[in-house]
Design a protein around this motif. Sequence first.
Motif, short mmCIF file in Angstrom:
data_model
loop_
_atom_site.label_atom_id
_atom_site.label_comp_id
_atom_site.label_asym_id
_atom_site.label_seq_id
_atom_site.Cartn_x
_atom_site.Cartn_y
_atom_site.Cartn_z
N THR A 301 0.84 -1.20 0.00
CA THR A 301 0.00 0.00 0.00
C THR A 301 0.88 1.25 0.00
N ASP A 302 0.23 2.42 -0.10
CA ASP A 302 1.00 3.68 -0.09
C ASP A 302 0.47 4.52 1.07
N LEU A 303 1.33 4.76 2.04
CA LEU A 303 0.89 5.48 3.24
C LEU A 303 0.42 6.90 2.91
N ARG A 304 1.01 7.46 1.87
CA ARG A 304 0.63 8.82 1.45
C ARG A 304 -0.86 8.82 1.03
N ARG A 305 -1.25 7.77 0.26
CA ARG A 305 -2.64 7.67 -0.21
C ARG A 305 -3.58 7.44 0.99
N VAL A 306 -3.12 6.58 1.92
CA VAL A 306 -3.92 6.31 3.12
C VAL A 306 -4.14 7.61 3.89
N ALA A 307 -3.07 8.43 3.99
CA ALA A 307 -3.14 9.70 4.73
C ALA A 307 -4.13 10.65 4.04
N GLU A 308 -4.09 10.67 2.71
CA GLU A 308 -5.01 11.55 1.97
C GLU A 308 -6.47 11.15 2.23
N ASN A 309 -6.72 9.81 2.23
CA ASN A 309 -8.09 9.33 2.47
C ASN A 309 -8.58 9.74 3.86
N LEU A 325 -6.16 21.58 7.54
CA LEU A 325 -5.56 20.24 7.54
C LEU A 325 -4.93 19.98 6.18
N THR A 326 -3.62 19.74 6.16
CA THR A 326 -2.95 19.49 4.86
C THR A 326 -2.11 18.23 4.92
N VAL A 327 -1.95 17.62 3.73
CA VAL A 327 -1.09 16.43 3.63
C VAL A 327 0.08 16.81 2.74
N GLU A 328 1.30 16.55 3.24
CA GLU A 328 2.50 16.89 2.47
C GLU A 328 3.38 15.66 2.31
N GLY A 329 4.42 15.81 1.50
CA GLY A 329 5.40 14.72 1.37
C GLY A 329 5.13 13.83 0.18
N GLY A 330 6.06 12.93 -0.05
CA GLY A 330 5.98 12.08 -1.25
C GLY A 330 5.33 10.75 -0.97
N ALA A 332 4.82 6.95 -0.14
CA ALA A 332 5.44 6.16 0.94
C ALA A 332 4.98 4.71 0.81
N PRO A 333 5.55 3.99 -0.18
CA PRO A 333 5.10 2.61 -0.38
C PRO A 333 5.56 1.70 0.76
N MET A 334 4.69 0.86 1.19
CA MET A 334 5.04 -0.06 2.29
C MET A 334 4.06 -1.24 2.29
N ARG A 335 4.39 -2.24 3.10
CA ARG A 335 3.47 -3.37 3.24
C ARG A 335 2.82 -3.28 4.62
N LEU A 341 -3.52 1.10 9.23
CA LEU A 341 -2.71 2.27 8.87
C LEU A 341 -3.64 3.49 8.82
N TYR A 342 -4.83 3.25 8.28
CA TYR A 342 -5.85 4.32 8.21
C TYR A 342 -6.23 4.77 9.63
N SER A 343 -6.42 3.78 10.54
CA SER A 343 -6.77 4.10 11.94
C SER A 343 -5.71 4.98 12.58
N ILE A 344 -4.43 4.67 12.29
CA ILE A 344 -3.33 5.46 12.88
C ILE A 344 -3.45 6.91 12.44
N VAL A 345 -3.53 7.13 11.09
CA VAL A 345 -3.57 8.51 10.58
C VAL A 345 -4.85 9.21 11.06
N TYR A 346 -5.97 8.48 10.99
CA TYR A 346 -7.27 9.08 11.35
C TYR A 346 -7.26 9.54 12.81
N ASN A 347 -6.84 8.65 13.73
CA ASN A 347 -6.87 9.00 15.15
C ASN A 347 -5.92 10.16 15.48
N LEU A 348 -4.71 10.14 14.85
CA LEU A 348 -3.76 11.23 15.12
C LEU A 348 -4.30 12.57 14.61
#
Length: 452
Positions: A301-309, A325-330, A332-335, A341-348
């Motif tokens: 998956t791509d953490l950047r895309r997850v963060a945008e969602n 609220l803004t999302v920056e950076g390039g 971030a492909p990861m497994r 991952l969505y829960s992490i970004v959403y809760n923070l």
Amino acid sequence: MSRRIFNAISAVTLAVCLASLAIIMSVLYTHLYDVQMNHLLLETQLAVRGVELNGIAYFDGLDVNDCRVTWITADGVVLYDNEADAAAMENHLEREEIRQALAGGVGESVRYSDTLAERQLYAARRLGDGSVLRLSAPQATVLRLLLSFGPPVLAVIAAALALSLWMASRLSRRIVGPINDLNLDDPLRSAAEPGFAEIAPLLHRLHHQQTQLRRDQEELEKTSRIRQEFTANVSHELKTPLHVISGYAELLESGMARPEDTVPFAARIRAESARMTKLVEDIIDLTKLDSGGIGMQWEDTDLRRVAENAAESLSEEADAAGVTLTVEGGAAPMRGVTQYLYSIVYNLCDNAIKYSAPGGVVTVRTGTLPGGAVRLAVADTGIGIPPEHQDRVFERFYRVDKSRSKAVGGTGLGLSIVKHAARLHGASIDLESEPGRGSTFTITFPGHAPGV
Ligand code: ADP
């Protein structure tokens, strides 16, 4: 245990006694054979002298006990036999001892005699005229030996057995006694005492296992305490909105509410229901994470895309709070497990918005680090977290300011979910915060995810 030691020693003693008896008997048997044969050869020599001097008259009135005398010509014809009729006896030329005596002067052999039904020793000597004189006697058999030596040997063996049984009983008690006196509450102390050197490794292992058991016990008690506290907290957290909901519902039902109150009451009921729903969802998430990630879907998956969602979902809430609220950076492909991952970004981000004043800024940054690690940082310009609370905010239901958390719709479980979801991915969490200036939560995911 002492019974088993006693039995083992007794069995060994018995086996040793029987083996000794067998060895003694076999040595005696060989020795007696030599003695008997030499004796017979000597007697034959004396008889030869007698026959050479007196001829057949030598046998007249000869009284021999347990000994057979036979005189044979050089052609094997029996001239005389003190126990059988010589004329009726067959030719003796083929007898082993006769052949030896005819060839070399002296002959000896041992064989089973059908006539006498026992083993016989034969000694033969050639006379000056070429004839052969043979003496034979029954061999002392093992059974006969046993019968003659049996009583004294058996007495010695019985005495040895009795002595060893007594010693076995004492020895087994001496071995088991100190083991029974061992202080199992402190095996290391016993291991250091003299006389326990042989079982010191066992005592060390015992100590190690006891320590491990104690640690496991403490761990279990701690887990059980946490569970009990969690259950108590959950019940309490659920009861509060339920009371509010049923209170407003009763007012509406009784008709005591003024018409203009209906809408605000319904809004409170909806808000409390939403809080309850959020609480139940968070509890389900935590329970799943507690089970250690069994059956979770790992994917690229791509953490950047997850963060945008996540940011997209929270945009209305950010607007309502007057926070940018803004999302920056390039990329971030990861497994990982996208849901968590969505829960992490959403809760923070949710926290960052909730604990920021209107006009605040929340920035989500994603990127990769040299070596393949992926990093997520959520920074806000909000109220910040005092240093003494920073370690504890990740605990379940821990809030710095309970009433403020409730007022902004917090469940007290958001950061706990972040902590467990990060742990599931093998990620580390770093928190930098200053009261009044804002907070930054940084999560670093390793290049190689543990669930892969
Ligand atoms: P809650 O639902 O109460 O926000 P969390 O577990 O998400 O529960 O957070 C625990 C507590 O940590 C919050 O009650 C709040 O006091 C504090 N906290 C979390 N995030 C922030 C933040 N970004 N700024 C300030 N305080 C925060």
